[in-house]
Design a protein around this motif. Sequence first.
Motif, PDB file in Angstrom:
ATOM      1  N   ALA A 101       0.866  -1.437   0.077  1.00  0.00           N
ATOM      2  CA  ALA A 101      -0.058   0.020  -0.134  1.00  0.00           C
ATOM      3  C   ALA A 101       1.122   1.109   0.108  1.00  0.00           C
ATOM      4  CB  ALA A 101      -0.961  -0.045   1.037  1.00  0.00           C
ATOM      5  N   LYS A 102       0.754   2.183  -1.093  1.00  0.00           N
ATOM      6  CA  LYS A 102       1.572   3.322  -1.056  1.00  0.00           C
ATOM      7  C   LYS A 102       0.568   4.623  -1.477  1.00  0.00           C
ATOM      8  CE  LYS A 102       5.975   1.421  -2.695  1.00  0.00           C
ATOM      9  NZ  LYS A 102       6.982   1.479  -3.370  1.00  0.00           N
ATOM     10  N   GLY A 103       1.224   5.785  -0.931  1.00  0.00           N
ATOM     11  CA  GLY A 103       0.427   6.683  -1.229  1.00  0.00           C
ATOM     12  C   GLY A 103      -0.039   7.240   0.127  1.00  0.00           C
ATOM     13  N   GLU A 104      -1.419   8.205  -0.165  1.00  0.00           N
ATOM     14  CA  GLU A 104      -1.773   8.897   0.996  1.00  0.00           C
ATOM     15  C   GLU A 104      -3.215   8.348   1.475  1.00  0.00           C
ATOM     16  OE1 GLU A 104      -0.576  11.417   2.847  1.00  0.00           O
ATOM     17  OE2 GLU A 104       1.337  11.256   1.689  1.00  0.00           O
ATOM     18  N   SER A 105      -3.392   7.795   2.358  1.00  0.00           N
ATOM     19  CA  SER A 105      -4.711   7.185   3.007  1.00  0.00           C
ATOM     20  C   SER A 105      -5.144   6.077   2.258  1.00  0.00           C
ATOM     21  CB  SER A 105      -5.762   8.219   2.986  1.00  0.00           C
ATOM     22  OG  SER A 105      -5.319   9.265   4.075  1.00  0.00           O
ATOM     23  N   THR A 106      -4.281   5.271   1.573  1.00  0.00           N
ATOM     24  CA  THR A 106      -4.820   4.139   0.851  1.00  0.00           C
ATOM     25  C   THR A 106      -4.793   2.998   1.740  1.00  0.00           C
ATOM     26  OG1 THR A 106      -2.402   3.566   0.115  1.00  0.00           O
ATOM     27  CG2 THR A 106      -3.617   4.996  -1.294  1.00  0.00           C
ATOM     28  N   LYS A 107      -5.711   2.191   1.390  1.00  0.00           N
ATOM     29  CA  LYS A 107      -6.148   0.686   1.979  1.00  0.00           C
ATOM     30  C   LYS A 107      -5.962  -0.300   0.971  1.00  0.00           C
ATOM     31  CE  LYS A 107      -9.270   3.366   5.214  1.00  0.00           C
ATOM     32  NZ  LYS A 107      -9.013   4.434   4.448  1.00  0.00           N
ATOM     33  N   LEU A 108      -5.335  -1.448   1.712  1.00  0.00           N
ATOM     34  CA  LEU A 108      -5.463  -2.852   1.144  1.00  0.00           C
ATOM     35  C   LEU A 108      -6.164  -3.709   2.036  1.00  0.00           C
ATOM     36  CD1 LEU A 108      -2.195  -4.531  -0.617  1.00  0.00           C
ATOM     37  CD2 LEU A 108      -4.170  -5.671   0.671  1.00  0.00           C
ATOM     38  N   ALA A 109      -7.224  -4.103   1.823  1.00  0.00           N
ATOM     39  CA  ALA A 109      -7.809  -5.082   2.805  1.00  0.00           C
ATOM     40  C   ALA A 109      -8.177  -6.404   2.419  1.00  0.00           C
ATOM     41  CB  ALA A 109      -9.449  -4.409   3.389  1.00  0.00           C
ATOM     42  N   ILE A 110      -7.861  -7.497   3.114  1.00  0.00           N
ATOM     43  CA  ILE A 110      -8.126  -8.932   2.608  1.00  0.00           C
ATOM     44  C   ILE A 110      -9.316  -9.383   3.692  1.00  0.00           C
ATOM     45  CG2 ILE A 110      -7.136 -11.055   2.408  1.00  0.00           C
ATOM     46  CD1 ILE A 110      -4.630  -9.689   1.340  1.00  0.00           C
ATOM     47  N   GLY A 111     -10.206 -10.026   3.490  1.00  0.00           N
ATOM     48  CA  GLY A 111     -11.234 -10.568   4.186  1.00  0.00           C
ATOM     49  C   GLY A 111     -10.648 -11.707   5.041  1.00  0.00           C
ATOM     50  N   GLU A 112     -11.900 -12.279   5.543  1.00  0.00           N
ATOM     51  CA  GLU A 112     -11.455 -13.513   6.455  1.00  0.00           C
ATOM     52  C   GLU A 112     -11.599 -14.693   5.608  1.00  0.00           C
ATOM     53  OE1 GLU A 112     -14.913 -13.499   9.363  1.00  0.00           O
ATOM     54  OE2 GLU A 112     -14.204 -11.396  10.094  1.00  0.00           O
ATOM     55  N   ASN A 113     -11.128 -15.791   6.117  1.00  0.00           N
ATOM     56  CA  ASN A 113     -11.251 -17.073   5.515  1.00  0.00           C
ATOM     57  C   ASN A 113     -10.715 -17.148   3.941  1.00  0.00           C
ATOM     58  OD1 ASN A 113     -12.280 -18.824   7.810  1.00  0.00           O
ATOM     59  ND2 ASN A 113     -13.943 -17.085   7.516  1.00  0.00           N
ATOM     60  N   CYS A 114      -9.728 -16.460   3.620  1.00  0.00           N
ATOM     61  CA  CYS A 114      -9.196 -16.492   2.188  1.00  0.00           C
ATOM     62  C   CYS A 114      -8.099 -17.200   2.367  1.00  0.00           C
ATOM     63  CB  CYS A 114      -9.084 -14.911   1.936  1.00  0.00           C
ATOM     64  SG  CYS A 114     -10.334 -13.792   1.755  1.00  0.00           S
ATOM     65  N   ASN A 149     -14.463 -11.600   1.831  1.00  0.00           N
ATOM     66  CA  ASN A 149     -14.380 -12.880   2.502  1.00  0.00           C
ATOM     67  C   ASN A 149     -14.414 -14.135   1.536  1.00  0.00           C
ATOM     68  OD1 ASN A 149     -14.441 -11.545   5.090  1.00  0.00           O
ATOM     69  ND2 ASN A 149     -16.890 -11.321   4.899  1.00  0.00           N
ATOM     70  N   LYS A 150     -13.525 -15.302   1.982  1.00  0.00           N
ATOM     71  CA  LYS A 150     -13.644 -16.693   1.413  1.00  0.00           C
ATOM     72  C   LYS A 150     -13.263 -16.437  -0.112  1.00  0.00           C
ATOM     73  CE  LYS A 150     -15.346 -21.327   1.489  1.00  0.00           C
ATOM     74  NZ  LYS A 150     -16.423 -21.895   1.431  1.00  0.00           N
ATOM     75  N   VAL A 151     -12.244 -15.782  -0.375  1.00  0.00           N
ATOM     76  CA  VAL A 151     -11.630 -15.522  -1.748  1.00  0.00           C
ATOM     77  C   VAL A 151     -10.547 -16.498  -1.782  1.00  0.00           C
ATOM     78  CG1 VAL A 151     -10.852 -14.169  -3.298  1.00  0.00           C
ATOM     79  CG2 VAL A 151     -12.642 -13.221  -2.067  1.00  0.00           C
ATOM     80  N   TRP A 152     -10.382 -17.066  -3.076  1.00  0.00           N
ATOM     81  CA  TRP A 152      -9.289 -17.836  -3.242  1.00  0.00           C
ATOM     82  C   TRP A 152      -8.321 -17.141  -4.286  1.00  0.00           C
ATOM     83  CZ3 TRP A 152      -9.847 -23.631  -5.596  1.00  0.00           C
ATOM     84  CH2 TRP A 152      -8.705 -24.090  -5.879  1.00  0.00           C
ATOM     85  N   ILE A 153      -7.190 -16.999  -4.235  1.00  0.00           N
ATOM     86  CA  ILE A 153      -6.344 -16.480  -5.144  1.00  0.00           C
ATOM     87  C   ILE A 153      -5.320 -17.459  -5.543  1.00  0.00           C
ATOM     88  CG2 ILE A 153      -5.093 -14.213  -5.922  1.00  0.00           C
ATOM     89  CD1 ILE A 153      -6.519 -12.610  -3.878  1.00  0.00           C
ATOM     90  N   ALA A 154      -5.164 -17.975  -6.768  1.00  0.00           N
ATOM     91  CA  ALA A 154      -4.202 -19.060  -7.128  1.00  0.00           C
ATOM     92  C   ALA A 154      -2.790 -18.247  -7.513  1.00  0.00           C
ATOM     93  CB  ALA A 154      -4.923 -19.772  -8.245  1.00  0.00           C
ATOM     94  N   ALA A 155      -2.054 -19.270  -7.413  1.00  0.00           N
ATOM     95  CA  ALA A 155      -0.686 -18.801  -7.853  1.00  0.00           C
ATOM     96  C   ALA A 155      -0.343 -17.728  -8.838  1.00  0.00           C
ATOM     97  CB  ALA A 155       0.374 -19.988  -7.924  1.00  0.00           C
ATOM     98  N   ASN A 156       0.572 -17.108  -8.834  1.00  0.00           N
ATOM     99  CA  ASN A 156       1.052 -16.233 -10.051  1.00  0.00           C
ATOM    100  C   ASN A 156       0.079 -14.989 -10.173  1.00  0.00           C
ATOM    101  OD1 ASN A 156       2.576 -19.193 -10.641  1.00  0.00           O
ATOM    102  ND2 ASN A 156       3.974 -17.365 -10.447  1.00  0.00           N
ATOM    103  N   ALA A 157      -0.956 -15.056  -9.483  1.00  0.00           N
ATOM    104  CA  ALA A 157      -2.135 -13.851  -9.866  1.00  0.00           C
ATOM    105  C   ALA A 157      -1.564 -12.536  -9.406  1.00  0.00           C
ATOM    106  CB  ALA A 157      -3.148 -14.254  -9.357  1.00  0.00           C
ATOM    107  N   SER A 158      -2.094 -11.547  -9.853  1.00  0.00           N
ATOM    108  CA  SER A 158      -1.839  -9.973  -9.414  1.00  0.00           C
ATOM    109  C   SER A 158      -3.227  -9.351  -9.573  1.00  0.00           C
ATOM    110  CB  SER A 158      -1.128  -9.405 -10.571  1.00  0.00           C
ATOM    111  OG  SER A 158       0.138 -10.039 -10.580  1.00  0.00           O
ATOM    112  N   ILE A 159      -3.243  -8.436  -8.405  1.00  0.00           N
ATOM    113  CA  ILE A 159      -4.707  -7.661  -8.178  1.00  0.00           C
ATOM    114  C   ILE A 159      -4.004  -6.139  -8.362  1.00  0.00           C
ATOM    115  CG2 ILE A 159      -6.526  -7.138  -6.969  1.00  0.00           C
ATOM    116  CD1 ILE A 159      -6.207  -9.934  -7.598  1.00  0.00           C
TER     117      ILE A 159
END
Length: 203
Positions: A101-114, A149-159
Amino acid sequence: MKNILILRLLNKISTKKNSIMTSSKSYLIWNKIKLSGKDNKLVILGNGKFRRCTISIKGSNNIIKIESGANISFSSLEIVGNNCLIHIGKDTDIGGAYLSAKGESTKLAIGENCMLSRDINIMTYDGHPIYDAISGEILNHPKDIKIGNKVWIAANASILKGVNVADGSIIAFGSIVTKDIEGESIAAGSPAKVIKRKIKWEH
């Protein structure tokens, strides 16, 4: 608390005018933690775990917060800026990601059970600023990222910046996500597109 972490759990810690807050049940081992600037916080609640991670904060009034049951290993968590947040929800497993997370007041949020696999990149910015050649105005400001919540991100992915990935979805191997992904769907490709809806998945 800092001395206990260094002596008992083999962490390398550098912090001044900042704070590390952990519960008695949290577990940290073989991490590199560097907090520079002032009034920054690393908060690990309940039995949250960090193993062989690099954790870096530069700036002021930033927070990295890990909820109980989160299990993070072989990952890099980075904040550069002011008033930024990285938040990881309860019982989320991360096995090798770059979260920034870079910048001013930026948010990176990951939910539960991911569940996040290896070699994953999630960044609120493009890497370098791009300017208008005439006005000098910055064209690519950082934007928040929210993983539900409950998101599956597989290998080598970019968000990429500005993306919301809704609850219950799957991001396929090697995908690059540039736009919002609806819940209970599978998204694949570069750029990622929804290829299947109304799905369920289990750990």
